[in-house]
Write a protein that holds these residues in place. Sequence first.
Motif, PDB file in Angstrom:
ATOM      1  N   ALA A 240       0.863  -1.169   0.000  1.00 25.02           N
ATOM      2  CA  ALA A 240       0.000   0.000   0.000  1.00 25.02           C
ATOM      3  C   ALA A 240       0.907   1.229   0.000  1.00 25.02           C
ATOM      4  O   ALA A 240       1.973   1.227   0.624  1.00 25.02           O
TER       5      ALA A 240
ATOM      6  N   ASN B 207      -8.892   0.449  -3.104  1.00 27.77           N
ATOM      7  CA  ASN B 207      -9.241   1.309  -1.968  1.00 27.77           C
ATOM      8  C   ASN B 207      -8.344   2.540  -1.928  1.00 27.77           C
ATOM      9  O   ASN B 207      -7.121   2.430  -2.041  1.00 27.77           O
TER      10      ASN B 207
ATOM     11  N   SER C 117      -3.938   7.714   0.485  1.00 25.33           N
ATOM     12  CA  SER C 117      -3.317   6.391   0.391  1.00 25.33           C
ATOM     13  C   SER C 117      -4.108   5.535  -0.573  1.00 25.33           C
ATOM     14  O   SER C 117      -5.290   5.791  -0.844  1.00 25.33           O
TER      15      SER C 117
ATOM     16  N   SER D  82      -4.489   1.270  -1.975  1.00 25.60           N
ATOM     17  CA  SER D  82      -4.145  -0.131  -1.757  1.00 25.60           C
ATOM     18  C   SER D  82      -3.318  -0.658  -2.919  1.00 25.60           C
ATOM     19  O   SER D  82      -3.220  -0.038  -3.980  1.00 25.60           O
ATOM     20  N   SER D  83      -2.757  -1.844  -2.728  1.00 24.76           N
ATOM     21  CA  SER D  83      -1.873  -2.414  -3.743  1.00 24.76           C
ATOM     22  C   SER D  83      -2.597  -2.676  -5.056  1.00 24.76           C
ATOM     23  O   SER D  83      -2.004  -2.574  -6.128  1.00 24.76           O
TER      24      SER D  83
ATOM     25  N   GLY E 285      -2.768  -3.493   4.144  1.00 27.01           N
ATOM     26  CA  GLY E 285      -3.771  -2.610   3.584  1.00 27.01           C
ATOM     27  C   GLY E 285      -3.464  -1.143   3.781  1.00 27.01           C
ATOM     28  O   GLY E 285      -2.477  -0.767   4.413  1.00 27.01           O
ATOM     29  N   VAL E 286      -4.336  -0.314   3.248  1.00 30.73           N
ATOM     30  CA  VAL E 286      -4.143   1.131   3.352  1.00 30.73           C
ATOM     31  C   VAL E 286      -4.302   1.579   4.794  1.00 30.73           C
ATOM     32  O   VAL E 286      -4.986   0.964   5.592  1.00 30.73           O
TER      33      VAL E 286
END
Length: 123
Positions: free
Chosen positions: A33, A57, A50, A52-53, A102-103
């Motif tokens: 992230a 998100n 931010s 997510s990968s 995660g973020v």
Amino acid sequence: QVHLAESGGGLVQAGDSLTLSCEASGRTASSYALGWFRQAAGKEREFVASISSDSENTYYGDSVRGRFTIARDNAKNTVSLQMNSLKPEDTAVYYCAARSGGVSRASVEYASWGQGTQVTVSS
């Protein structure tokens, strides 16, 4: 560990737009992230955005929501921050950060940081 390098900062006028970019290096960079934070002189580091990968998100700080957009390109291992309608209060050093998982909005959860790029918005 991910190495991060920001670019794109500069001096702009209020109302202008600017795009920051961050290149992430490392074999697993696309699995992290990524986030943007900023720190104005004399102030604490502030969460900006931010992602997510998988880009599913995204989170934004209250002060930039609706004006800034975060995006990533995993093929190029880059994350960008499109900043529109810039205000003098956006003046800060902007940092790119990465975390596994995660973020998150919390800077303490990011293990890797870039050196930062200065954004100055004149009134």
